[in-house]
Design an enzyme around this catalytic site. Structure first.
Site, PDB file in Angstrom:
ATOM      1  N   HIS A  23       0.812  -1.219   0.000  1.00  0.00           N
ATOM      2  CA  HIS A  23       0.000   0.000   0.000  1.00  0.00           C
ATOM      3  C   HIS A  23       0.850   1.276   0.000  1.00  0.00           C
ATOM      4  O   HIS A  23       0.693   2.177   0.816  1.00  0.00           O
ATOM      5  CB  HIS A  23      -1.112   0.012   1.057  1.00  0.00           C
ATOM      6  CG  HIS A  23      -0.713  -0.194   2.498  1.00  0.00           C
ATOM      7  ND1 HIS A  23       0.305   0.467   3.098  1.00  0.00           N
ATOM      8  CD2 HIS A  23      -1.264  -0.980   3.454  1.00  0.00           C
ATOM      9  CE1 HIS A  23       0.375   0.110   4.368  1.00  0.00           C
ATOM     10  NE2 HIS A  23      -0.560  -0.778   4.606  1.00  0.00           N
ATOM     11  N   HIS A  77      -5.570  -9.122  14.435  1.00  0.00           N
ATOM     12  CA  HIS A  77      -5.607  -7.863  13.677  1.00  0.00           C
ATOM     13  C   HIS A  77      -6.450  -8.053  12.422  1.00  0.00           C
ATOM     14  O   HIS A  77      -6.329  -9.061  11.730  1.00  0.00           O
ATOM     15  CB  HIS A  77      -4.168  -7.473  13.325  1.00  0.00           C
ATOM     16  CG  HIS A  77      -4.011  -6.196  12.588  1.00  0.00           C
ATOM     17  ND1 HIS A  77      -4.942  -5.179  12.606  1.00  0.00           N
ATOM     18  CD2 HIS A  77      -2.994  -5.748  11.805  1.00  0.00           C
ATOM     19  CE1 HIS A  77      -4.495  -4.173  11.863  1.00  0.00           C
ATOM     20  NE2 HIS A  77      -3.332  -4.495  11.354  1.00  0.00           N
ATOM     21  N   GLU A  79      -6.511  -6.113   9.597  1.00  0.00           N
ATOM     22  CA  GLU A  79      -6.010  -5.713   8.268  1.00  0.00           C
ATOM     23  C   GLU A  79      -5.807  -6.955   7.391  1.00  0.00           C
ATOM     24  O   GLU A  79      -5.421  -8.020   7.869  1.00  0.00           O
ATOM     25  CB  GLU A  79      -4.720  -4.898   8.376  1.00  0.00           C
ATOM     26  CG  GLU A  79      -4.414  -4.187   7.063  1.00  0.00           C
ATOM     27  CD  GLU A  79      -3.342  -3.100   7.162  1.00  0.00           C
ATOM     28  OE1 GLU A  79      -2.673  -2.980   8.198  1.00  0.00           O
ATOM     29  OE2 GLU A  79      -3.182  -2.363   6.154  1.00  0.00           O
ATOM     30  N   ASP A  81      -3.816  -8.174   5.271  1.00  0.00           N
ATOM     31  CA  ASP A  81      -2.611  -9.006   5.109  1.00  0.00           C
ATOM     32  C   ASP A  81      -2.604 -10.125   6.149  1.00  0.00           C
ATOM     33  O   ASP A  81      -1.848 -11.097   6.007  1.00  0.00           O
ATOM     34  CB  ASP A  81      -1.333  -8.170   5.168  1.00  0.00           C
ATOM     35  CG  ASP A  81      -1.288  -7.194   6.324  1.00  0.00           C
ATOM     36  OD1 ASP A  81      -2.353  -6.730   6.772  1.00  0.00           O
ATOM     37  OD2 ASP A  81      -0.172  -6.878   6.777  1.00  0.00           O
ATOM     38  N   HIS A 143      -1.630  -1.942  15.033  1.00  0.00           N
ATOM     39  CA  HIS A 143      -1.545  -0.836  14.116  1.00  0.00           C
ATOM     40  C   HIS A 143      -2.917  -0.206  13.801  1.00  0.00           C
ATOM     41  O   HIS A 143      -2.985   0.911  13.296  1.00  0.00           O
ATOM     42  CB  HIS A 143      -0.890  -1.417  12.840  1.00  0.00           C
ATOM     43  CG  HIS A 143      -1.043  -0.709  11.578  1.00  0.00           C
ATOM     44  ND1 HIS A 143      -1.397  -1.313  10.403  1.00  0.00           N
ATOM     45  CD2 HIS A 143      -0.855   0.596  11.289  1.00  0.00           C
ATOM     46  CE1 HIS A 143      -1.422  -0.446   9.438  1.00  0.00           C
ATOM     47  NE2 HIS A 143      -1.101   0.710   9.922  1.00  0.00           N
ATOM     48  N   ASP A 162       1.316  -6.788  14.271  1.00  0.00           N
ATOM     49  CA  ASP A 162       2.167  -5.875  13.500  1.00  0.00           C
ATOM     50  C   ASP A 162       3.338  -5.334  14.328  1.00  0.00           C
ATOM     51  O   ASP A 162       4.355  -4.913  13.766  1.00  0.00           O
ATOM     52  CB  ASP A 162       1.340  -4.682  13.005  1.00  0.00           C
ATOM     53  CG  ASP A 162       0.634  -4.964  11.693  1.00  0.00           C
ATOM     54  OD1 ASP A 162       0.957  -5.962  11.019  1.00  0.00           O
ATOM     55  OD2 ASP A 162      -0.257  -4.174  11.338  1.00  0.00           O
ATOM     56  N   TYR A 192      10.035  -0.215   8.877  1.00  0.00           N
ATOM     57  CA  TYR A 192       8.658  -0.596   9.238  1.00  0.00           C
ATOM     58  C   TYR A 192       8.135   0.318  10.345  1.00  0.00           C
ATOM     59  O   TYR A 192       7.018   0.835  10.274  1.00  0.00           O
ATOM     60  CB  TYR A 192       8.676  -2.056   9.689  1.00  0.00           C
ATOM     61  CG  TYR A 192       7.332  -2.651   9.972  1.00  0.00           C
ATOM     62  CD1 TYR A 192       6.688  -3.423   9.013  1.00  0.00           C
ATOM     63  CD2 TYR A 192       6.718  -2.481  11.203  1.00  0.00           C
ATOM     64  CE1 TYR A 192       5.456  -3.995   9.282  1.00  0.00           C
ATOM     65  CE2 TYR A 192       5.500  -3.044  11.477  1.00  0.00           C
ATOM     66  CZ  TYR A 192       4.873  -3.805  10.516  1.00  0.00           C
ATOM     67  OH  TYR A 192       3.645  -4.370  10.788  1.00  0.00           O
ATOM     68  N   HIS A 225       5.098 -10.076  10.694  1.00  0.00           N
ATOM     69  CA  HIS A 225       5.911  -9.829   9.499  1.00  0.00           C
ATOM     70  C   HIS A 225       7.382 -10.004   9.861  1.00  0.00           C
ATOM     71  O   HIS A 225       7.828  -9.490  10.896  1.00  0.00           O
ATOM     72  CB  HIS A 225       5.741  -8.397   8.982  1.00  0.00           C
ATOM     73  CG  HIS A 225       4.345  -8.062   8.537  1.00  0.00           C
ATOM     74  ND1 HIS A 225       3.781  -8.589   7.400  1.00  0.00           N
ATOM     75  CD2 HIS A 225       3.426  -7.225   9.064  1.00  0.00           C
ATOM     76  CE1 HIS A 225       2.555  -8.087   7.254  1.00  0.00           C
ATOM     77  NE2 HIS A 225       2.310  -7.271   8.253  1.00  0.00           N
TER      78      HIS A 225
HETATM   79 FE1  FEO Z   1      -1.725  -3.641   9.928  1.00  0.00          FE
HETATM   80 FE2  FEO Z   1       0.349  -6.241   8.808  1.00  0.00          FE
HETATM   81  O1  FEO Z   1      -1.214  -5.182   8.980  1.00  0.00           O
END
Ligand code: FEO
Length: 395
Positions: A23, A77, A79, A81, A143, A162, A192, A225
């Site tokens: 993004h 989370h 989001e 991903d 996040h 995250d 990040y 991640h």
């Molecule tokens: Fe806020 Fe890795 O997503």
């Protein structure tokens, strides 16, 4: 292959080697979507992966256990991903319960229009899986508002979502398996933080306090991640420093240019920073990606923003950078504008307005020259760079 973190706890995520744009964030090193499987009386999956990687995740799980034997699913989370794979995973796994924060439940329902068997959990709530026990920790805005972390008590293992993540694809799963490349992984950790978490430094400090109050200690931090940290002190220390937001003696000159005049000023200002003995960096906005510049902004104490005036405006790339930076709410930085112009010269004034809107400390009214800088202009710009560096960065 799945990878065992501690007895009966496995990484079952996916590696996205080729993603280069997340993004808008340049992910030159790829990324991973980490999901974790706990094999216990209640077999539990923590988070899923981006939708297209679900077959990879399910194949990893199947090497350990039949995915249909999973009883609990924890969504740290919303989001996509991490939750994008939920609809496919739910269809195949059919868990008895899906644990998430209250805002996680609302967010997942809005995303997927499904009434899965949600169980809302809050900070301090616990869940027994049999041998292992989990505790939940809400971490709003780290996040998204829904975000939470999950703590495995017996192993002092934090599934941090995250938090502490890094966009880094690698064949290794653990930080201590990368002895040859620590600078690169630390750079990705910093990038990040700068691009995802910079606005939330005060929340991170609050989280550290909450963790201390709860008496939690971490032997392993497993984010969603990048690498899993078996040396968590390193990342905790880095986060503590970034969250404090205290700048280094470092100045950035960030600019775009039409006919090289603003560029000449940028180079003179950079030379001035170097004259003062501080770390200096020069970034052309069409040659260095926004997300890489912001990585350097994180610990810089002085930002010098340069733009020519184009059609009575600042240059579009400069406006884009300032918009991106404003959203990240940088703190504790001095700043000034500069630029060349032909006849109207609004760019510096417009940049100043943005710097003030960001509540940066504007330390000069802006350095301008008409058309091409003269040797005197360049000498003055160089002197200004040194003056600002000595005043703002040298203690
Ligand atoms: Fe806020 Fe890795 O997503």
């Amino acid at each position: 292959m799945p990878v065992e973190l501690v007895p009966k706890v496995y990484w079952v995520g996916a590696v996205d080697w080729t993603i280069r744009d997340f993004h808008g964030y340049r992910t030159e090193a790829g990324t991973t979507y980490n999901a974790y499987l706990i094999l216990d009386d209640k077999i539990t999956l923590i988070d899923t992966v981006k939708a297209e990687f679900v077959p990879e995740m399910l194949a990893r799980i199947a090497e350990i256990v039949d995915p249909e034997k999973i009883t609990y699913l924890i969504s740290n989370h919303v989001e996509m991903d991490h939750s994008g794979g939920l609809p496919q995973a739910m269809a195949q796994v059919k868990p008895e319960k899906v644990f998430c924060s209250p805002r996680g439940r609302a967010g997942l329902r809005r995303h997927y229009q499904q009434d899965w068997p949600f169980v809302e959990v809050k900070t301090g709530d616990t869940l027994s899986l049999g041998r292992y026990h989990l505790a939940f920790l809400e971490t709003p805005m780290l996040h998204w508002p829904d975000s939470m972390m999950t703590y495995l008590k017996e192993e002092e293992l934090l599934f941090s979502s995250d938090g502490f993540g890094a966009h880094l694809a690698s064949s290794e799963r653990f930080d201590d398996h990368l002895p040859a490349h620590p600078p690169d992984y630390l750079h990705q950790l910093k990038k990040y933080y700068a691009n995802i978490l910079m606005p939330f430094g005060s929340l991170i400090l609050q989280l550290f306090k909450k963790v201390a109050d709860l008496g939690l200690t971490f032997k392993i931090i497993a984010p969603d991640h990048g690498l899993i940290y078996r040396r968590p002190a390193l990342v905790l220390e880095a986060y503590g420093k970034w969250a404090e937001g205290l700048p280094e003696p470092k100045g950035l000159v960030i600019y775009d240019t039409m006919w090289h005049s603003t560029e000449m000023l940028a180079q003179a200002l950079t030379q001035g920073l170097m004259d003062a003995g501080v770390e200096a960096q020069l970034h052309h906005l069409r040659r260095t990606h926004l997300s890489d510049i912001v990585t350097e902004v994180l610990d810089a104490g002085l930002l010098l923003l340069g733009s020519p005036t184009l059609n009575n405006q600042m240059f579009p790339t400069v406006a884009a950078f300032l918009t991106y930076l404003k959203g990240l709410q940088p703190r504790n930085k001095a700043a000034a504008a500069f630029g060349s112009y032909g006849w109207s010269g609004q760019a510096v004034k417009l940049i100043n307005q943005e710097l003030e809107a960001m509540k940066l400390k504007v330390v000069h009214e802006g350095f301008q020259c008409q058309y091409i800088p003269t040797p005197e202009d360049l000498a003055a710009a160089r002197a200004l760079g040194a003056h600002l560096a000595r005043g703002q960065l040298v203690k």
